[in-house]
Design a protein around this motif. Structure first.
Motif, mmCIF file in Angstrom:
data_model
loop_
_atom_site.group_PDB
_atom_site.id
_atom_site.type_symbol
_atom_site.label_atom_id
_atom_site.label_comp_id
_atom_site.label_asym_id
_atom_site.label_seq_id
_atom_site.Cartn_x
_atom_site.Cartn_y
_atom_site.Cartn_z
ATOM 1 N N SER A 1 113.014 -30.981 -19.462
ATOM 2 C CA SER A 1 113.265 -29.541 -19.425
ATOM 3 C C SER A 1 112.250 -28.754 -20.253
ATOM 4 O O SER A 1 111.895 -27.628 -19.912
ATOM 5 C CB SER A 1 114.690 -29.247 -19.933
ATOM 6 N N VAL A 2 111.797 -29.348 -21.379
ATOM 7 C CA VAL A 2 110.794 -28.680 -22.217
ATOM 8 C C VAL A 2 109.414 -29.030 -21.674
ATOM 9 O O VAL A 2 108.965 -30.171 -21.775
ATOM 10 C CB VAL A 2 110.911 -29.130 -23.697
ATOM 11 N N LYS A 3 108.744 -28.041 -21.093
ATOM 12 C CA LYS A 3 107.487 -28.300 -20.402
ATOM 13 C C LYS A 3 106.261 -28.195 -21.307
ATOM 14 O O LYS A 3 105.167 -28.575 -20.904
ATOM 15 C CB LYS A 3 107.319 -27.310 -19.237
ATOM 16 N N GLU A 4 106.442 -27.689 -22.499
ATOM 17 C CA GLU A 4 105.311 -27.507 -23.402
ATOM 18 C C GLU A 4 105.130 -28.733 -24.288
ATOM 19 O O GLU A 4 106.092 -29.272 -24.833
ATOM 20 C CB GLU A 4 105.523 -26.263 -24.277
ATOM 21 N N LEU A 5 103.899 -29.167 -24.422
ATOM 22 C CA LEU A 5 103.578 -30.324 -25.248
ATOM 23 C C LEU A 5 103.550 -29.925 -26.722
ATOM 24 O O LEU A 5 102.973 -28.909 -27.089
ATOM 25 C CB LEU A 5 102.213 -30.866 -24.840
ATOM 26 N N SER A 6 104.210 -30.718 -27.573
ATOM 27 C CA SER A 6 104.230 -30.444 -29.012
ATOM 28 C C SER A 6 103.191 -31.330 -29.698
ATOM 29 O O SER A 6 103.317 -32.552 -29.702
ATOM 30 C CB SER A 6 105.619 -30.725 -29.602
ATOM 31 N N LEU A 7 102.179 -30.694 -30.282
ATOM 32 C CA LEU A 7 101.113 -31.424 -30.947
ATOM 33 C C LEU A 7 101.106 -31.112 -32.435
ATOM 34 O O LEU A 7 101.727 -30.154 -32.889
ATOM 35 C CB LEU A 7 99.762 -31.059 -30.327
ATOM 36 N N ALA A 8 100.378 -31.918 -33.206
ATOM 37 C CA ALA A 8 100.379 -31.799 -34.667
ATOM 38 C C ALA A 8 99.890 -30.431 -35.128
ATOM 39 O O ALA A 8 98.828 -29.968 -34.718
ATOM 40 C CB ALA A 8 99.499 -32.891 -35.264
ATOM 41 N N ASN A 9 100.688 -29.782 -35.975
ATOM 42 C CA ASN A 9 100.264 -28.522 -36.584
ATOM 43 C C ASN A 9 100.851 -28.341 -37.981
ATOM 44 O O ASN A 9 100.744 -27.266 -38.565
ATOM 45 C CB ASN A 9 100.639 -27.319 -35.708
ATOM 46 N N ALA A 10 101.491 -29.390 -38.501
ATOM 47 C CA ALA A 10 102.128 -29.285 -39.814
ATOM 48 C C ALA A 10 102.187 -30.672 -40.450
ATOM 49 O O ALA A 10 101.964 -31.690 -39.781
ATOM 50 C CB ALA A 10 103.539 -28.706 -39.679
ATOM 51 N N GLY A 11 102.504 -30.698 -41.739
ATOM 52 C CA GLY A 11 102.617 -31.984 -42.412
ATOM 53 C C GLY A 11 103.069 -31.839 -43.844
ATOM 54 O O GLY A 11 103.176 -30.720 -44.369
ATOM 55 N N ASP B 1 101.611 -54.486 -58.517
ATOM 56 C CA ASP B 1 102.217 -55.389 -59.495
ATOM 57 C C ASP B 1 103.017 -54.655 -60.567
ATOM 58 O O ASP B 1 103.956 -55.211 -61.142
ATOM 59 C CB ASP B 1 101.137 -56.243 -60.157
ATOM 60 N N ASP B 2 102.638 -53.423 -60.857
ATOM 61 C CA ASP B 2 103.351 -52.615 -61.844
ATOM 62 C C ASP B 2 103.290 -51.162 -61.371
ATOM 63 O O ASP B 2 102.518 -50.352 -61.882
ATOM 64 C CB ASP B 2 102.710 -52.755 -63.224
ATOM 65 N N PRO B 3 104.087 -50.815 -60.366
ATOM 66 C CA PRO B 3 103.957 -49.525 -59.679
ATOM 67 C C PRO B 3 104.034 -48.304 -60.608
ATOM 68 O O PRO B 3 104.919 -48.217 -61.458
ATOM 69 C CB PRO B 3 105.135 -49.539 -58.707
ATOM 70 N N GLU B 4 103.105 -47.393 -60.409
ATOM 71 C CA GLU B 4 103.082 -46.128 -61.137
ATOM 72 C C GLU B 4 103.412 -44.957 -60.224
ATOM 73 O O GLU B 4 104.160 -44.061 -60.613
ATOM 74 C CB GLU B 4 101.695 -45.906 -61.764
ATOM 75 N N ILE B 5 102.816 -44.951 -59.038
ATOM 76 C CA ILE B 5 103.023 -43.820 -58.134
ATOM 77 C C ILE B 5 103.472 -44.285 -56.754
ATOM 78 O O ILE B 5 103.132 -45.380 -56.303
ATOM 79 C CB ILE B 5 101.759 -42.951 -57.986
ATOM 80 N N ALA B 6 104.258 -43.433 -56.121
ATOM 81 C CA ALA B 6 104.666 -43.627 -54.732
ATOM 82 C C ALA B 6 104.128 -42.448 -53.936
ATOM 83 O O ALA B 6 104.234 -41.294 -54.364
ATOM 84 C CB ALA B 6 106.188 -43.691 -54.622
ATOM 85 N N VAL B 7 103.527 -42.730 -52.791
ATOM 86 C CA VAL B 7 102.929 -41.698 -51.940
ATOM 87 C C VAL B 7 103.647 -41.700 -50.594
ATOM 88 O O VAL B 7 103.774 -42.759 -49.960
ATOM 89 C CB VAL B 7 101.421 -41.952 -51.729
ATOM 90 N N VAL B 8 104.107 -40.530 -50.163
ATOM 91 C CA VAL B 8 104.770 -40.391 -48.861
ATOM 92 C C VAL B 8 104.026 -39.331 -48.059
ATOM 93 O O VAL B 8 103.825 -38.207 -48.532
ATOM 94 C CB VAL B 8 106.248 -39.997 -49.011
ATOM 95 N N LEU B 9 103.626 -39.684 -46.846
ATOM 96 C CA LEU B 9 102.906 -38.777 -45.953
ATOM 97 C C LEU B 9 103.683 -38.641 -44.647
ATOM 98 O O LEU B 9 104.210 -39.628 -44.126
ATOM 99 C CB LEU B 9 101.504 -39.318 -45.656
ATOM 100 N N PHE B 10 103.724 -37.434 -44.118
ATOM 101 C CA PHE B 10 104.507 -37.176 -42.907
ATOM 102 C C PHE B 10 103.819 -36.098 -42.071
ATOM 103 O O PHE B 10 103.451 -35.039 -42.580
ATOM 104 C CB PHE B 10 105.916 -36.712 -43.298
#
Length: 816
Positions: free
Chosen positions: A362-372, A767-776
């Protein structure tokens, strides 16, 4: 129009004069605590707000502060209130506006009545408010503006006010609106006529010079020293810092008045500016200064006879490192733009293929990357070191009030720059969810670190036809996975392994551990607009206690609409036309049957059709309508296969990037779930530490070391080229490859892979984690596309550590 209204204007004048005395008495009640008039001594005391506190990064770099500026104020002498006086003041204001605009400055634009492009007038009050609330606000405004009949049309009131303030007929709406905005501010301050209203802020030196030079002819117009909020990094950290604005809500204004604010004061609207308002503000009573004026018998200001300086608001120090923040934002922006270009190229090369898929929906428009979104969090504290949301916007647009044109441009811009993707978006997490399933399976004893599960292809345990069963992403090469432990399953991102673990757990136990890992509750980040995610389950798919349009997902509404179409078709076959009410009642009753969570509800379906639409039960059975309705309702009935698929984080599970950051920290630090934190400390103007934040431990899951080691080993192999992990090739030869552990995630959301949501998570050092990085990136095509941002963040962070280790570390000069 003007001539027509003159008689009405005269008729209302007597009522207005009677109303004026009542308004004056009532408005006196609203006088701020710091503003009082001593009628016996003919003195008036006016509050002077203090300078707003600044916002700094963790190294003392200023991100938001008040800078000295000039404002234009207007004082209407209450002794000069004849029609000729108003005409004179209007001419003075017209000349003042002309000078300001010649130099690129602008006056306030606050007049409540607006005109649209079609020439229709209305009140600029949200249509989302109830009719009663809108009416109350209109009546209150009309009372303040001395409009006797609040039921008059907005257009008539507009012309009435033009007449009253003697605005020349030749001026168009745009020019008249500027004058009416100023007169509106004057009217709103009638009860304290000794207060000068601000009509322009942060004006140029050219305007200051010209206005002062022509001061003799611009009676009532003065230049005042003021402060303007300034964001030196412009769009950097915009979603963290936030911006200021006027108080528009009546209840909020009432609450703020009790603290000492006035209607003219600016308050934080979003971000840190909003959540830390009580510390930053200089408007509360205890921080206000005072100006004391001597008044004439008529209430006019004679001279200033006293002054007490205000005190400054507290400053807020954040946990973010602005250098890391800038690198994160720049890398994310470039990454999203690169993904978009690749998607457009892919579409151009395979347009026929994609167009055919678009035709099927039903949704005819393609959704492409524009945010993150991108978040860097400290593993052992929950402190946010960087948080990016793309696209961003220049915070300075809001200084002094954003124009309608600029605000509309932000609303219309692709990617919704005002929306904070890092904390306000919820989305299907895909394979980055698999560590949660692993933790749940291990902690509940359904698997051990040595348990092996064979990838058998389609997970058809509860499906008779294997072709309809969920399967692993390596389809049809299932043998490439074969028998796997949890370490190997994470490395290979094997769907089948986690289908089986989720099935063994059941949805209740899986949901419990997902919640305990901090994924389905607020992280309590000190920002506005944090959303809360959820894991799929029967009540998420359909909650019978909520209306059809207030469900967690869109599915119930889709099912309802599909049922309406089916029932209309049944009526056509029988030669019966049903009313909208009949169709709606029948569709809602059918959807309600879903709460039985039973696949054998044929009798109940036929009963609803009989009761609501007079369709005999034998007709429903003979024509196959029972089965047809059941095939629609089954979309809302939770099955064992649905439970299995939740093990890999597919719809209807929806999570936020900030919650995933917290969860990633927990599985990296042995199970300690912390609140997310972005405030380091608050410091008063004299340097005293008012508030110092410590990590807030929500729960310690006490993950056994063997479990944590197994999960970290699996994540390590994901980014290992030697182990042929799913992200191994991307990090081959990368400077910091050997200290990384990560997980990829691709979440299909439609029938077109170009629209897949993509995630990537990293922990370092492994081995001794300092930072966690999450990307979306929603609609980002493939998780491999996010590696550029990950590398940029890791490189900056560890390069900085190397520099600090290799030479004496000298902290930057603190500006607070």
């Amino acid at each position: 129009m003007f001539e027509k209204l003159k008689h009405r204007y005269i008729t209302c004048l007597v009522l207005i004069l009677l109303l004026f005395s009542l308004i004056t008495v009532q408005m006196y009640v609203l006088v701020g605590k710091g503003e009082q008039k001593n009628t016996a001594g003919n003195q008036a005391c006016v509050s002077v707000p203090g300078k707003r506190g600044s916002i700094y990064d963790t190294n003392g770099v200023a991100l938001a502060y008040d800078k000295e500026s000039y404002a234009v104020t207007f004082y209407r002498d209450p002794a000069n209130n004849a029609s000729s006086d108003r005409a004179n003041y209007t001419q003075i204001l017209m000349r003042t506006i002309g000078i300001l605009e010649e130099n690129g400055d602008k006056v306030i634009d606050t007049f409540l009545i607006v005109r649209d492009e079609q020439g229709n007038f209305d009140y600029n009050i949200s249509k989302e408010l109830s009719e009663e609330t809108r009416k109350e606000r209109i009546e209150s405004w009309c009372a303040n503006m001395q409009i006797a009949d609040a039921d008059m049309e907005a257009e008539d009131i507009y012309y009435d006010l033009r007449n009253r303030f003697r605005i020349p007929e030749e001026l168009d709406y745009t020019e008249a609106r500027k004058l009416l905005s100023i007169w509106q501010e004057v009217q709103m301050n009638m009860y304290r006529s000794y207060v000068k209203v601000t009509i322009a802020e942060n004006i140029s030196e050219e305007s200051v010079y010209q206005l002062e030079t022509r001061a003799n002819e611009l009676t009532g117009v003065e230049i005042a020293e003021s402060y303007t909020r300034y964001y030196p990094k412009q769009s950097t950290a915009a979603h963290i810092l936030g911006y200021l604005g006027r108080i528009v809500d009546a209840d909020e204004l009432k609450e703020k008045r009790e603290l000492g604010y006035t209607a003219e004061n600016l308050v934080g609207k979003v971000g840190i500016e909003a959540t830390m308002e009580k510390y930053l503000t200089g408007c509360i009573t205890e921080r206000q200064g005072k100006k004391v004026y001597k008044l004439s018998e008529a209430g006019s200001i004679v001279e200033q006879i006293g002054y007490t300086a205000p005190s400054q608001g507290d400053s807020v120090v954040l946990t973010i490192d602005i250098g890391l923040q800038e690198v994160t934002e720049e890398a994310l922006a470039a990454n999203v733009q690169k993904i978009r270009q690749e998607q457009e190229q892919d579409y151009a090369e395979n347009q026929d293929k994609y167009d055919k898929l678009l035709e099927q929906r039903s949704v005819k428009e393609l959704s492409l990357a524009n945010a993150g979104a991108a978040i860097v969090m400290e593993v052992d504290t929950g402190n946010v070191l960087a948080m990016a949301s793309y696209p961003s916007y220049d915070l300075n647009l809001f200084t002094g009030g954003i124009s309608d044109k600029d605000y509309q441009a932000l609303l219309d811009q692709e990617g919704s720059p005002l929306f904070n993707n890092a904390i306000s978006s919820t989305s299907t997490p895909g394979s980055i969810f698999k560590m949660a399933t692993a933790v749940a399976g291990l902690m509940e004893g359904e698997i051990t670190v040595n348990t092996t599960i064979v990838d058998k292809g389609p997970y058809d345990k509860y499906v008779q036809d294997g072709s309809d069963a969920p399967a692993c992403w390596v389809k049809p090469n299932y043998s490439s996975h074969g028998r796997q432990t949890v370490v190997e399953a994470l490395k290979n991102s094997c769907n089948y392994f986690f289908f089986e673990v989720a099935d063994r757990l059941g949805i209740d136990r899986l949901s419990n551990w997902v919640g305990r890992l901090g994924l389905t509750s607020k992280t309590n980040i000190q920002l506005t607009g944090e959303a809360v995610g959820w894991i799929g389950g029967p009540e998420i798919l359909y909650d019978s206690s909520k209306p059809i349009d207030e469900q967690k997902t869109y599915k119930p509404l889709l099912v309802y609409n599909k049922l309406i179409t089916q029932l209309e078709a049944f009526g056509e076959e029988r030669g019966v036309v049903y009313t909208e009410e009949q169709l709606s009642e029948a569709a809602l009753a059918l959807v309600k049957l879903v709460e039985l969570q039973n696949l054998t509800i044929g009798p109940q379906i036929r009963q609803v059709l009989s009761d609501k639409l007079d369709i005999p039960e034998n007709v429903s059975r003979q024509r196959g309508w029972t089965s047809e309705i059941m095939s629609t309702l089954i979309e809302l009935i939770w099955t064992a296969t649905d439970t299995a698929t939740q093990g890999i984080g597919v719809t209807p599970t929806q999570l936020t990037p900030i919650a995933i950051s917290r969860y990633l920290c927990a599985i990296s630090n042995g199970g300690k779930v912390y609140d997310a934190n972005i405030i380091d400390k608050v410091i008063s103007a004299d340097g005293t530490v008012v508030l110092e934040n410590e990590p807030v431990l929500v729960e310690d899951l006490q993950l056994p070391e063997s479990y944590s080691d197994a999960i970290m080993e699996g994540m390590e192999q994901v980014v290992s080229w030697e182990n042929r992990g799913t992200a191994g090739s991307a990090f081959a030869g990368f400077k910091y490859q050997n200290i990384l552990a990560g997980k990829t995630g691709t979440a299909p959301i439609s029938n077109i892979d170009l629209e897949d949501n993509i995630w990537f998570c990293l922990v370092a050092p492994k081995d001794d984690p300092e930072i966690a990085v999450v990307l979306f990136v929603p609609n980002g095509l493939s998780d491999c596309k996010l590696y550029d941002t990950a590398k940029a963040i890791i490189t900056y962070y560890f390069d900085q550590k190397e520099m600090q280790t290799g030479s004496a570390y000298v902290e930057g000069d603190l500006l607070y």
